[in-house]
Write a protein that holds these residues in place. Sequence first.
Motif, short mmCIF file in Angstrom:
data_model
loop_
_atom_site.label_atom_id
_atom_site.label_comp_id
_atom_site.label_asym_id
_atom_site.label_seq_id
_atom_site.Cartn_x
_atom_site.Cartn_y
_atom_site.Cartn_z
N ARG A 251 6.30 27.46 7.91
CA ARG A 251 6.60 28.89 7.67
C ARG A 251 8.21 28.92 7.33
N GLU A 252 8.68 28.56 8.32
CA GLU A 252 10.43 28.48 8.21
C GLU A 252 11.05 28.01 7.17
N GLU B 67 10.16 30.40 4.42
CA GLU B 67 10.87 31.75 4.43
C GLU B 67 12.44 31.69 4.11
N GLU B 68 13.12 30.49 4.52
CA GLU B 68 14.52 30.38 4.48
C GLU B 68 14.84 29.58 3.19
N ARG C 72 15.92 35.64 -1.09
CA ARG C 72 16.56 36.15 0.04
C ARG C 72 16.12 37.39 0.71
N GLU C 73 14.72 36.97 1.15
CA GLU C 73 14.21 38.16 1.78
C GLU C 73 14.33 38.12 3.19
N HIS C 74 14.86 36.58 3.76
CA HIS C 74 14.93 36.74 5.35
C HIS C 74 16.44 36.46 5.70
N GLU C 75 16.82 35.81 6.63
CA GLU C 75 18.29 35.72 7.15
C GLU C 75 19.18 34.68 6.26
N THR C 76 18.54 33.93 5.27
CA THR C 76 19.29 33.18 4.33
C THR C 76 19.73 33.89 3.20
N SER D 266 12.29 28.67 0.55
CA SER D 266 11.41 28.66 -0.57
C SER D 266 10.84 27.52 -0.97
#
Length: 151
Positions: free
Chosen positions: A59-60, A63-64, A114-118, A66
């Motif tokens: 998941r990470e 999310e981070e 760029r949807e999460h913290e990255t 792609s």
Amino acid sequence: MKLTWIPVKVLPDPSKITSVHGLCFEKGKMVVVHVKGRGFNNPGGHIEKGETPEEAFHREAYEEASVRGNIQLVGMIEVSHEENPLYDQNGKYPLIGYQLYYRMDIIECLPFQREHETTCRIWVEPEEYPYIIDDHELSLLALKEALRMKN
């Protein structure tokens, strides 16, 4: 706190695993991500309730960075607060916890969202990694192990 690198293939007690991280490879290069407020880092983070460490890392990484791929456990960093006078035994971290490190061989690279913290991802040669990463030196030991286990 005391940090110790442990190159193992067996997971510790799941209740002591505090986070998962990974070294992600494609065509001889690694992906690193820029995390808001922390600089360049390996994809990774905390395990959510109900997730296995492997599910959390997949998941990470998605999310981070792609990316998706096949993973293998590289080792872990033992985080000991035994000599930490500020340790809060009622806090969220165990007295001795573990940060797992995986190697991912990327099989799918998706558009970066760029949807999460990255804020960005970059591809680097493994030998350039020490000059880019804003993490502790034990991540270099994780890289050394990950490079040894090429598929």
